[in-house]
Motif scaffolding. Structure first.
Motif, mmCIF file in Angstrom:
data_model
loop_
_atom_site.group_PDB
_atom_site.id
_atom_site.type_symbol
_atom_site.label_atom_id
_atom_site.label_comp_id
_atom_site.label_asym_id
_atom_site.label_seq_id
_atom_site.Cartn_x
_atom_site.Cartn_y
_atom_site.Cartn_z
ATOM 1 N N TYR A 68 57.104 75.598 31.356
ATOM 2 C CA TYR A 68 56.390 76.722 31.987
ATOM 3 C C TYR A 68 55.628 76.228 33.214
ATOM 4 O O TYR A 68 55.719 76.821 34.298
ATOM 5 N N LEU A 69 54.883 75.147 33.044
ATOM 6 C CA LEU A 69 54.094 74.622 34.155
ATOM 7 C C LEU A 69 54.982 74.172 35.313
ATOM 8 O O LEU A 69 54.741 74.525 36.465
ATOM 9 N N LEU A 70 56.022 73.408 35.009
ATOM 10 C CA LEU A 70 56.909 72.917 36.066
ATOM 11 C C LEU A 70 57.723 74.045 36.705
ATOM 12 O O LEU A 70 57.970 74.025 37.921
ATOM 13 N N SER A 71 58.140 75.033 35.913
ATOM 14 C CA SER A 71 58.891 76.164 36.467
ATOM 15 C C SER A 71 58.042 76.935 37.472
ATOM 16 O O SER A 71 58.520 77.323 38.539
ATOM 17 N N ASN A 72 56.788 77.163 37.131
ATOM 18 C CA ASN A 72 55.896 77.908 38.027
ATOM 19 C C ASN A 72 55.518 77.103 39.267
ATOM 20 O O ASN A 72 55.444 77.647 40.364
ATOM 21 N N LEU A 73 55.264 75.827 39.075
ATOM 22 C CA LEU A 73 54.773 75.006 40.180
ATOM 23 C C LEU A 73 55.880 74.479 41.097
ATOM 24 O O LEU A 73 55.643 74.277 42.287
ATOM 25 N N VAL A 79 60.597 83.610 44.504
ATOM 26 C CA VAL A 79 60.460 84.680 43.508
ATOM 27 C C VAL A 79 59.853 85.921 44.148
ATOM 28 O O VAL A 79 59.168 85.848 45.164
ATOM 29 N N GLU A 80 60.142 87.039 43.504
ATOM 30 C CA GLU A 80 59.700 88.337 44.014
ATOM 31 C C GLU A 80 58.175 88.430 44.086
ATOM 32 O O GLU A 80 57.619 88.825 45.098
ATOM 33 N N ASP A 81 57.482 88.078 43.002
ATOM 34 C CA ASP A 81 56.035 88.233 42.946
ATOM 35 C C ASP A 81 55.440 87.098 42.112
ATOM 36 O O ASP A 81 55.441 87.153 40.889
ATOM 37 N N LYS A 82 54.905 86.089 42.806
ATOM 38 C CA LYS A 82 54.357 84.920 42.113
ATOM 39 C C LYS A 82 53.135 85.261 41.261
ATOM 40 O O LYS A 82 52.853 84.580 40.286
ATOM 41 N N SER A 83 52.418 86.308 41.617
ATOM 42 C CA SER A 83 51.210 86.660 40.868
ATOM 43 C C SER A 83 51.535 87.082 39.432
ATOM 44 O O SER A 83 50.699 86.958 38.537
ATOM 45 N N LYS A 84 52.756 87.568 39.186
ATOM 46 C CA LYS A 84 53.161 87.990 37.835
ATOM 47 C C LYS A 84 53.274 86.809 36.870
ATOM 48 O O LYS A 84 53.205 86.976 35.667
ATOM 49 N N GLN A 85 53.466 85.595 37.409
ATOM 50 C CA GLN A 85 53.719 84.421 36.578
ATOM 51 C C GLN A 85 52.547 84.046 35.677
ATOM 52 O O GLN A 85 52.728 83.327 34.709
ATOM 53 N N LYS A 86 51.356 84.530 35.999
ATOM 54 C CA LYS A 86 50.182 84.182 35.198
ATOM 55 C C LYS A 86 49.706 85.333 34.317
ATOM 56 O O LYS A 86 48.692 85.208 33.649
ATOM 57 N N THR A 87 50.469 86.416 34.284
ATOM 58 C CA THR A 87 50.075 87.552 33.456
ATOM 59 C C THR A 87 50.476 87.315 32.006
ATOM 60 O O THR A 87 51.451 86.600 31.729
ATOM 61 N N PRO A 88 49.735 87.893 31.071
ATOM 62 C CA PRO A 88 50.111 87.753 29.654
ATOM 63 C C PRO A 88 51.537 88.222 29.370
ATOM 64 O O PRO A 88 52.255 87.596 28.597
ATOM 65 N N LYS A 89 51.957 89.316 30.010
ATOM 66 C CA LYS A 89 53.310 89.842 29.798
ATOM 67 C C LYS A 89 54.364 88.805 30.204
ATOM 68 O O LYS A 89 55.340 88.589 29.481
ATOM 69 N N PHE A 90 54.163 88.161 31.346
ATOM 70 C CA PHE A 90 55.111 87.151 31.819
ATOM 71 C C PHE A 90 55.132 85.955 30.869
ATOM 72 O O PHE A 90 56.199 85.470 30.492
ATOM 73 N N LYS A 166 66.229 82.634 35.553
ATOM 74 C CA LYS A 166 66.698 82.986 36.897
ATOM 75 C C LYS A 166 66.904 84.487 37.045
ATOM 76 O O LYS A 166 66.543 85.075 38.066
ATOM 77 N N PHE A 167 67.491 85.123 36.056
ATOM 78 C CA PHE A 167 67.864 86.519 36.196
ATOM 79 C C PHE A 167 66.901 87.505 35.531
ATOM 80 O O PHE A 167 67.000 88.709 35.771
ATOM 81 N N ILE A 168 65.974 87.008 34.720
ATOM 82 C CA ILE A 168 65.031 87.914 34.070
ATOM 83 C C ILE A 168 63.602 87.669 34.557
ATOM 84 O O ILE A 168 62.904 88.600 34.951
#
Length: 177
Positions: A68-73, A79-90, A166-168
């Protein structure tokens, strides 16, 4: 047809290379945790499926956090919206999709355990904590069958993880799809 590679293809190939490097790092962490948990609990938990589930789950937890950490960093930059990566849903989606990858990994590892036990009469889960430092272990067929099973489980899990992320999860912006 031109032999030139488009900028988009270069981005995707770099992303795949970053994903593979990340996968290798996480697989190494996963392997160490699996091996150590297996060695620690093999005499306590004698029911094979439970032992395999425990050590693959422990390796999965360490691997999914690192992934998770390496994928985000590092891995998924476009990506479409980087801010979504830290949301509980994501994060929950990341863990749930990773859990499917763990299921694939567990089934692969357990299937290998059954196959190697039936075909070679070798229990690939029979290691002591210190055996990884013993060169006799490295020369044993059981150790290398464990490594083979681990590589197979990692390969199948990695394919699922890359495609689902990649696709979701890490969708590229619409104009780059």
């Amino acid at each position: 047809m031109s032999n030139q590679i488009s900028a988009e293809d270069k981005k995707i190939s770099k992303e795949i290379i970053r994903f593979l490097i990340t996968g290798c790092i996480c697989a190494l962490l996963d392997f160490l945790v699996c091996y150590l948990v297996n060695a620690l609990f093999k005499n306590i938990i004698t029911v094979e499926p439970i032992l395999v589930a425990l050590y693959t789950l422990c390796g999965f937890i360490v691997g999914v956090i690192a992934n998770y950490l390496l994928s985000n960093l590092w891995v998924f930059k476009n990506v479409e919206d980087k801010s979504k990566q830290k949301t509980p849903k994501f994060i929950i989606s990341f863990v749930l999709l990773s859990a499917v990858g763990w299921g694939i990994s567990f089934l692969t590892m357990y299937l290998c355990t059954i196959i190697f036990n039936n075909c070679f009469s070798i229990n690939i889960n029979n290691f002591s904590l210190t055996s990884i430092f013993d060169f006799k272990t490295w020369a044993s067929l059981a150790f290398w069958l464990f490594v083979l099973a681990f590589v197979l489980k990692t390969f199948f899990g990695m394919i699922w993880n890359y495609l689902s992320r990649k696709f979701i999860l890490y969708k590229a912006p619409k104009e780059n799809n």
